[in-house]
Design an enzyme around this catalytic site. Structure first.
Site, PDB file in Angstrom:
ATOM      1  N   GLU A  33      47.285  39.436  35.993  1.00  0.00           N
ATOM      2  CA  GLU A  33      46.916  38.045  36.279  1.00  0.00           C
ATOM      3  C   GLU A  33      48.045  37.330  37.044  1.00  0.00           C
ATOM      4  O   GLU A  33      48.524  36.266  36.635  1.00  0.00           O
ATOM      5  CB  GLU A  33      46.535  37.307  34.987  1.00  0.00           C
ATOM      6  CG  GLU A  33      45.341  37.956  34.315  1.00  0.00           C
ATOM      7  CD  GLU A  33      44.670  37.131  33.206  1.00  0.00           C
ATOM      8  OE1 GLU A  33      45.261  36.145  32.747  1.00  0.00           O
ATOM      9  OE2 GLU A  33      43.538  37.489  32.823  1.00  0.00           O
TER      10      GLU A  33
ATOM     11  N   GLU B  72      39.926  43.682  31.781  1.00  0.00           N
ATOM     12  CA  GLU B  72      39.780  42.747  30.647  1.00  0.00           C
ATOM     13  C   GLU B  72      38.385  42.160  30.710  1.00  0.00           C
ATOM     14  O   GLU B  72      38.014  41.538  31.720  1.00  0.00           O
ATOM     15  CB  GLU B  72      40.832  41.633  30.695  1.00  0.00           C
ATOM     16  CG  GLU B  72      42.217  42.108  30.336  1.00  0.00           C
ATOM     17  CD  GLU B  72      43.254  40.995  30.214  1.00  0.00           C
ATOM     18  OE1 GLU B  72      42.886  39.873  29.791  1.00  0.00           O
ATOM     19  OE2 GLU B  72      44.426  41.264  30.543  1.00  0.00           O
TER      20      GLU B  72
END
Ligand code: AHR
Length: 497
Positions: free
Chosen positions: A175, A299
């Site tokens: 991220e 994820e």
């Protein structure tokens, strides 16, 4: 009762459902690693080298193919040298992302790789780009995989591991558009190019390098990465998407106390994964029509408000039949995109978010989502079949298809998985099978009397797999699914099975 006709036809034998679509994720977050997976060798809880035996057994049962570690956000704050050597000498750090609790580093590189060996799964390392250095990453890979004479390889030996480990999956950052450094895609693309240069293949080891991908529907991120990095340098590009029932991060909704309409809302929002897969793979096709770079959904899962009485930074939540339904629908979806989607990792394995296992002291329970992974394991490595079905809609939420289904063939076995998403009606399925001479069929089902049904430490078997009636007449299969149920049918070509 809805009657639904399905048709299964042979799929493209060149495509496989990568076993890694059934991957998981473990982060130094709340009670995932500590207490959940790792209790230390001196714990009274039965363990092997500090890892709970009940967890190892449960992971093996679902044939967990790959486990991502150490984060998540934690990975961009993690310095691997903190987690090697004598445990009592390892530094204490602050786990700044997750509650500012003390990180003892008792679970580090050797513990993780030993865990993967015990499970029989591939390790997937997420390395630190946000606050680390290229040198650090390069050293870690040498420490792990170099079989010659170097200080780093010798340090590994001194720490108890003679042979190098095999490491395939390396995620370069996490991220990085947010907690991993707040980077712009143009900047990250260059960082990726630089970092991956120093992630070297030693001996027979061959790395599969995964770039940080988009946050949900940030299609520009995917476009910039695909435009800026040659496929030869980037074997995978990731995608993160969490289902938040309300769609509002500040007030997501309860994991257990929800209305029927919130149930349908959650199923619909989980279904947004289809739009994401369509759009992101569409962009990737434009730059890489031969699918050299895989889409890695590392994820995904349902994210609710923290459970009452729990530390909100630990992201502990219960899991119900609602989660089983969304997990099953999502896995069916991944199969449809298996030409491009090569790995997916549910967040997270134990005690965090849509966990497959929950622990309390020595007790362990399997959530409804765990049972979906158990039910679906026959799909791993199979050839996805073509499957079409009548367009049946749920009464209460007509925008939602009532049925989600998938089929695959592995050797002489065909696996069909089907989900009845409706809460108020049965689904009676008539399935015609072409190109596969089935002789014998059996089925298992996961259902309970409510979509809110959950397993608890007092009653850990409320939601469990059960045998379910199925009839095979020539090439026609009949079965009926009760509301809010997930089933797997195994059809064998050999009548003796
Ligand atoms: O899974 C919890 C967190 O969600 C991860 O650490 C992060 O990558 C994501 O935002």
């Amino acid at each position: 009762m809805k009657h639904i006709n399905l048709r299964i036809q042979p799929g493209n034998p060149q495509t496989r459902i990568a076993p890694e679509l059934y991957g998981h994720f473990s982060e130094h977050l709340g009670r995932c690693i500590y207490q959940g997976i790792y209790v230390g060798p001196d714990s009274p809880i039965p363990n092997t080298d500090g890892v709970r035996n009940d967890v190892i057994e449960a992971f093996r049962q679902i044939r967990m193919p790959v486990l991502r570690w150490p984060g998540g956000c934690f990975s961009d704050d993690y310095h691997w040298r903190d987690g090697i050597g004598a445990p009592e000498l390892r530094p204490k750090r602050v786990n700044a992302f997750w509650g500012a609790v003390t990180e003892t580093n008792a679970f580090g590189t050797h513990e993780f790789f030993t865990l993967c060996e015990q499970i029989g799964c591939q390790p997937y390392l997420a390395v630190n780009v946000g606050s680390g250095t290229v040198r650090e990453v390069s050293d870690w890979i040498e420490y792990l995989t170099y079989d010659g004479d170097s200080d780093l390889a010798n340090l590994r030996r001194k720490n108890g591991r003679e042979q190098p480990w095999k490491l395939k999956y390396v995620g370069i950052g996490n991220e990085n558009w947010g907690g991993g450094g707040n980077m712009r895609p143009e900047y990250y693309a260059d960082e990726f190019r630089r970092y991956q240069t120093y992630c070297r293949d030693y001996g027979g080891n061959q790395l599969y390098k995964i770039a940080c991908g988009a946050n949900g529907d940030d299609y520009r991120w995917t476009d910039v990465l695909m435009a800026s990095v040659p496929t030869a340098l980037m074997q995978g590009l990731s995608l993160h998407y969490y289902t938040v029932p309300s769609g509002i991060w500040e007030k997501k909704g309860s994991a257990t106390d929800f209305t029927d309409s919130e149930y349908y809302e959650t199923v619909a929002r989980a279904g947004f994964m289809e739009t994401l897969l369509q759009r992101h793979t569409g962009i990737m096709d434009k730059y890489d029509p031969d699918c050299k770079t895989g889409l890695i959904v590392d994820e995904w899962g349902n994210w609710y408000d923290p459970a009452e009485g729990e530390n909100p930074a630990f992201l502990f939540q219960q899991s119900t039949m609602r989660d089983a339904v969304t997990a099953a629908c999502t896995l069916n979806l991944f199969h449809r995109y298996s030409r491009r989607v090569r790995m997916a990792n549910l967040a997270q394995a134990v005690n965090v978010l849509q966990a497959i296992l929950l622990t309390e002291g020595a007790a362990l329970l399997k959530t409804p989502t765990y049972h979906v992974f158990d039910l679906y394991k026959g799909h791993q490595g199979g050839i996805p079949a073509k499957i079409t079905c009548d367009d049946a809609r749920t009464n209460a939420a007509p925008q939602l298809p009532l049925l989600s289904c998938s089929a695959s063939v592995s050797g002489n076995t065909l696996t069909l998985t089907a989900v009845n998403c409706a809460l108020d009606e049965d689904a009676e399925l008539a399935v015609s099978i072409e190109g596969f001479a089935g002789k014998h069929a059996s089925a298992q089902i996961l259902f309970a009397d409510s979509c809110r049904a959950a397993n608890t430490f007092d009653a850990p078997e409320i939601v469990r797999l059960q045998e379910h009636p199925v009839r095979l007449e020539g090439s026609l299969l009949h079965l009926t699914l009760p509301p809010c149920a997930v089933a797997a049918v195994t059809v064998c070509a050999d009548s003796s099975v």
